[in-house]
Each structure stands twice: as C-alpha cells, then as structure tokens.
Design a protein around this motif. Structure first.
Motif, PDB file in Angstrom:
ATOM      1  N   VAL A  67      32.142  -6.859  38.180  1.00 31.89           N
ATOM      2  CA  VAL A  67      31.483  -6.648  39.469  1.00 31.89           C
ATOM      3  C   VAL A  67      31.517  -7.946  40.271  1.00 31.89           C
ATOM      4  CG1 VAL A  67      29.365  -5.911  40.622  1.00 31.89           C
ATOM      5  CG2 VAL A  67      29.969  -4.949  38.388  1.00 31.89           C
ATOM      6  N   LEU A 114      33.779  -6.576  49.096  1.00 31.54           N
ATOM      7  CA  LEU A 114      33.828  -6.170  47.690  1.00 31.54           C
ATOM      8  C   LEU A 114      32.580  -6.577  46.914  1.00 31.54           C
ATOM      9  CD1 LEU A 114      37.554  -6.989  46.814  1.00 31.54           C
ATOM     10  CD2 LEU A 114      36.539  -4.740  47.205  1.00 31.54           C
ATOM     11  N   LYS A 117      30.726  -4.323  44.231  1.00 28.65           N
ATOM     12  CA  LYS A 117      31.667  -3.274  43.840  1.00 28.65           C
ATOM     13  C   LYS A 117      32.267  -3.570  42.466  1.00 28.65           C
ATOM     14  CE  LYS A 117      31.388  -1.183  47.883  1.00 28.65           C
ATOM     15  NZ  LYS A 117      30.479  -2.117  48.567  1.00 28.65           N
ATOM     16  N   CYS A 118      32.676  -2.506  41.788  1.00 31.46           N
ATOM     17  CA  CYS A 118      33.398  -2.621  40.520  1.00 31.46           C
ATOM     18  C   CYS A 118      34.882  -2.794  40.838  1.00 31.46           C
ATOM     19  CB  CYS A 118      33.174  -1.372  39.678  1.00 31.46           C
ATOM     20  SG  CYS A 118      34.073  -1.343  38.104  1.00 31.46           S
ATOM     21  N   VAL A 119      35.513  -3.818  40.268  1.00 33.68           N
ATOM     22  CA  VAL A 119      36.906  -4.115  40.596  1.00 33.68           C
ATOM     23  C   VAL A 119      37.696  -4.490  39.345  1.00 33.68           C
ATOM     24  CG1 VAL A 119      36.312  -4.945  42.915  1.00 33.68           C
ATOM     25  CG2 VAL A 119      36.486  -6.575  41.020  1.00 33.68           C
ATOM     26  N   GLU A 159      39.819  -2.021  43.827  1.00 30.44           N
ATOM     27  CA  GLU A 159      38.456  -1.496  43.757  1.00 30.44           C
ATOM     28  C   GLU A 159      38.438  -0.233  42.901  1.00 30.44           C
ATOM     29  OE1 GLU A 159      34.863   0.072  46.724  1.00 30.44           O
ATOM     30  OE2 GLU A 159      36.586  -1.017  47.554  1.00 30.44           O
ATOM     31  N   ASN A 161      35.931   2.940  40.755  1.00 32.92           N
ATOM     32  CA  ASN A 161      34.696   3.713  40.870  1.00 32.92           C
ATOM     33  C   ASN A 161      33.558   2.964  40.177  1.00 32.92           C
ATOM     34  OD1 ASN A 161      35.918   5.876  42.207  1.00 32.92           O
ATOM     35  ND2 ASN A 161      36.519   6.848  40.287  1.00 32.92           N
ATOM     36  N   TYR A 162      32.335   3.178  40.662  1.00 36.68           N
ATOM     37  CA  TYR A 162      31.181   2.520  40.046  1.00 36.68           C
ATOM     38  C   TYR A 162      31.076   2.860  38.561  1.00 36.68           C
ATOM     39  CZ  TYR A 162      29.408   1.239  44.676  1.00 36.68           C
ATOM     40  OH  TYR A 162      29.258   0.687  45.922  1.00 36.68           O
ATOM     41  N   PRO A 231      24.825   2.674  42.227  1.00 37.65           N
ATOM     42  CA  PRO A 231      25.565   3.146  43.412  1.00 37.65           C
ATOM     43  C   PRO A 231      24.648   3.615  44.533  1.00 37.65           C
ATOM     44  CG  PRO A 231      26.464   4.105  41.394  1.00 37.65           C
ATOM     45  CD  PRO A 231      25.172   3.456  41.024  1.00 37.65           C
ATOM     46  N   GLU A 234      23.525   0.588  46.403  1.00 38.43           N
ATOM     47  CA  GLU A 234      24.643   0.082  47.203  1.00 38.43           C
ATOM     48  C   GLU A 234      24.847   0.917  48.470  1.00 38.43           C
ATOM     49  OE1 GLU A 234      27.004  -2.327  47.265  1.00 38.43           O
ATOM     50  OE2 GLU A 234      25.944  -3.457  45.737  1.00 38.43           O
ATOM     51  N   SER A 235      24.659   2.233  48.363  1.00 39.46           N
ATOM     52  CA  SER A 235      24.894   3.114  49.515  1.00 39.46           C
ATOM     53  C   SER A 235      23.843   2.940  50.604  1.00 39.46           C
ATOM     54  CB  SER A 235      24.920   4.579  49.064  1.00 39.46           C
ATOM     55  OG  SER A 235      23.628   5.014  48.664  1.00 39.46           O
TER      56      SER A 235
END
Length: 438
Positions: A67, A114, A117-119, A159, A161-162, A231, A234-235
């Motif tokens: 992350v 980013l 975010k999960c990357v 990037e 998905n969570y 998530p 985050e939203s």
C-alpha cells in the motif's frame, strides 16, 4: 525395399535440419525480445545524464505488492540519507524478497493519486542503498535499523483491487459509537506509525468521547478495525460521512494532541440532509428505503449506546427532501432508555426492533419487535425477548434471513432455555414505552 529405406532416411535428415533451423529462429527471437525489453525499460525510466548514478541494475529487478502511504520523514532525516525528493513509501508489503525490510521509500514523483491504494511495483534498489554501501555509512545503518526500510526506484506501478492487500489486522470487535464529520488524509509523523486518516467532526463531541484537556491542534485519528472497512474509508476521503466504531484509549493521556478511533462501519450521508433542530446529526444511525420513502433511526445516549441527546425514534424523507422529518418518537414510561436498533418492511407492515438497557450489561436488554400496518398510526407489539445473548449470532441470522420478524423468531428459538422465557420482572419492560407518531 532398399530404395524406400533411403527415402525415409532422407526425410528424417530433412526433418532434423528443419528442427535445427526452427530452434535457431526461436533463440534469435528470444534474444531480440530481451534486448527490446531492456531498451524499452530504459526509455521508461527516462534518466537524465545527471541521474545516471541512480540508474537501476536491470539484473536486480524486484516486484513488491503493498500500500502506498506518505513517507513520514522529516527534512533532516531525508537529507542525511539522500532522500530529499522522497515523499511516499510502499508499506504493508506481502512479497518475499531478498531484502529484509518492512517497506520501501519510493524515489518517484507524482504518486499522490496512489496514496492509500493497493499496488504492485517493479523496481530496483539504488546503488547507494546496496548492502555494501549501507555498511559503510553510519547514517544509513542507523536509518535502516530504526525504520527497517530502504529506497526503491520504481520502473512500473500497477494499481490493484483493495482485496489484493491486507494491511490491517481484522479485529473481532464491534462498536456503536457514531460520529459525523469529514474524512481527510493525515500525513504520517513517522514511517511506521499508521495515522493515515483523520475525521474532522461536524460538532465538537470530543468531551463525550472521553478526551480531556484538548489542545487546539488536537486530531482524531481513525483506523479501520477490519480490512473490509478500508475501501469504504478511502471512498469517502474529503466527504462528510458517518462512521461507527469505538474509542481506542490505548496510550492516551490527558492533553495529548492525538486521539484514536477504530472504525467498524462507514455510512455516507444521504443527500447531506439536515436533521430536525431537536436532535443532533450524531444521533442518526442506520438508514433504509421502503416503497420509495427513506427512513433513518436516531438514538439517545444510554449505557448501551454512546451518543449525545436524550430522545430517540425514526426519521423519514422523500427522495427530493433536504431535511429529515420525525416519523415516530419513543415515549418512555419508565427509565428503561429504549432505542430503535433495526427496521424492516414485510407484507404491508413496517417493523422496528426497540431495545432497552434492562440486561446484564455488554449491550444486553429487553428487545421488542414493533409493527405498524400501512395506513395505521398505532404500533403493535409482535414479540418481546431477551436481546444480547450472542449478538454476533443474532446479526448473522438477520444478515442471512433478510427478514427481521423471521430472524427474531429464529434467534429466540436458539436462546438457552433459561433465557427463552422472560421472567415476570423482565416482562413488565415489554410495555414500558410507546411509539408516538408525529
């Protein structure tokens, strides 16, 4: 026979010759492909002549999943180890690499979008951060020992998905304290302290939460109690939101400028509606939509519910309304402190579960399922039972049944024998309140 044999041998030789040519062609293609990849990778990196000392060793590419967070480094710390241009890190890494580290400081600009975010990152370790170089420098050795992190030059970032990352420990806890405010990102004060989110409350309710001698620069840091909540937080960055959870007082002392709140649920505001003047926004709990009309339950403070206010009931609004209106109020006939918990609509009836504080503690009480037939103004008692024994089991039944009256019947049937029938003292609480239509 001999002639046929000679023809067959020629065919075999020809076939072997063709396979040899094919193998050579494949080998040439592989070499060309690798050359093209390395050449293009260099183009992606786009290093200027002044930065050639940081050129990645293409033989040492590593892949990291985690992350992206703020770096949490002071200017002085950055200067000592040559990270002046670094503002971000990748942490909560899950991949096994040859380096024993808890994260990497990312030598790359423009990563703001980013953050959180999960990357997946492919990159290389700069030459000055090799094991040999670190051993030669006291500042580098001390830095790595303290933070368990080194630097990384990203060459590619994807990037994900969570669900591909699990940065939090799932805690099997729930909370019923509700707060309303705007969620914002918080800059880490240290690389490994995950104070990544803050909520700026609509109204000062910090004293209600138990924080004392609050300084002007106080921040209420929020942290997901479960990965599934992350998530949702985050939203809602930059938005006014309702969060549910509990205060975490671990390590807190009077006058501290940071408080912590563990979030078990996030609920966006419906159309940012205003509430009636007689109640506070923090009192509003769950919302529902039945037959095109939106409902919301509001609760009062009690030993089971940590909220301000001394009234409870149900709100309603049409889709285009800017303000909630009071649909039903709870009128107390004793000191039971009844609160609505859940609502449902089945077969022409509106249902609400009301729970008081007449239990053994830990959120327990006498539960009353009330119903209102369409067109009527009188609520009727459908069932009265002991609420709170295995609350996890109760909400599991509600979730799977998706029918509140049926779920309560199943829950009552699952109660231990000594709880399945209310005592005479408990039964009197089945009717020590009224639901009054406004």
């Amino acid at each position: 026979m001999e002639t046929n044999t000679q023809v067959t041998l020629k065919e075999v030789k020809t076939t072997r010759f063709n396979y040899s040519i094919l193998a050579i062609i494949v080998l040439i293609a592989v070499v060309i492909g690798e050359t093209w990849y390395i050449s293009n990778l260099r183009n992606i990196i786009k290093l200027s002549p002044s930065k050639q000392t940081n050129a990645p060793n293409l033989e040492n590419l590593i892949s990291i999943k985690g992350v992206v967070r703020t770096a949490g480094l002071s200017g002085e710390e950055k200067e000592k180890v040559g990270l002046s241009d670094v503002n971000f890190q990748i942490t909560n890494i899950e991949d096994s690499t040859q380096y024993e580290t808890n994260g990497y400081f990312l030598k790359k600009d423009n990563l703001e979008r980013l953050v959180g975010k999960c990357v997946q990152i492919i990159g290389t370790i700069p030459n000055e951060w090799s094991d040999e170089k670190i051993k030669e420098s006291y500042d580098f050795r001390r830095f790595v020992f303290e933070y368990h992190r080194i630097a990384l030059i990203p060459t590619k970032i994807v990037e994900l998905n969570y669900s591909s990352c699990q940065p939090y420990h799932d805690l099997d806890t729930e909370g019923n304290t509700q707060l309303q405010g705007t969620i914002v990102r918080n800059q880490r004060g240290s690389p490994f302290i995950d104070n990544d989110y803050e909520i700026r409350l609509v109204k000062p309710t910090l004293s209600v939460l138990g924080f004392e001698n609050i300084p002007q620069d106080f921040k209420l840091i929020i942290k997901p109690a479960k990965n599934s909540v992350w998530p949702n937080i985050e939203s809602q960055i930059g938005k006014e939101t309702i969060i549910v959870g509990y205060v975490n007082k671990s390590g807190y002392a009077k006058g501290d400028n940071l408080g912590h709140f563990s979030v078990t649920g996030v609920r966006p505001l419906f159309s940012n509606r205003n509430v009636p003047a007689s109640i506070l926004p923090e009192q509003v709990d769950k919302t529902y939509t039945f037959n095109g009309i939106e409902y919301a339950i509001f609760q009062k403070g009690s030993m089971n519910v940590v909220k301000p206010g001394d009234t409870s009931g149900i709100l309603y609004a049409n889709k285009d309304n800017n303000t909630w209106k009071i649909f039903t109020r709870v009128k107390e006939l004793s000191k039971s402190k009844n609160n609505p918990y859940l609502m449902d609509y089945q077969n022409g009836k509106l249902y609400v579960l009301v729970v008081d504080t007449n239990g053994a503690g830990s959120g327990e009480g006498i539960g009353k399922l009330m119903s209102l037939t369409s067109g009527s103004i009188t609520w009727n008692l459908e069932s009265c039972f002991y609420y709170g024994w295995s609350q996890e089991r109760f909400y599991e039944i509600v979730s799977t049944t998706k029918n509140l009256p049926e779920a309560i019947r199943k829950y009552i049937a699952s109660l231990p024998q000594n709880m399945s029938t209310l005592s005479s003292d408990s039964k009197k609480h089945c009717n020590d309140f009224q639901l009054i239509q406004d």
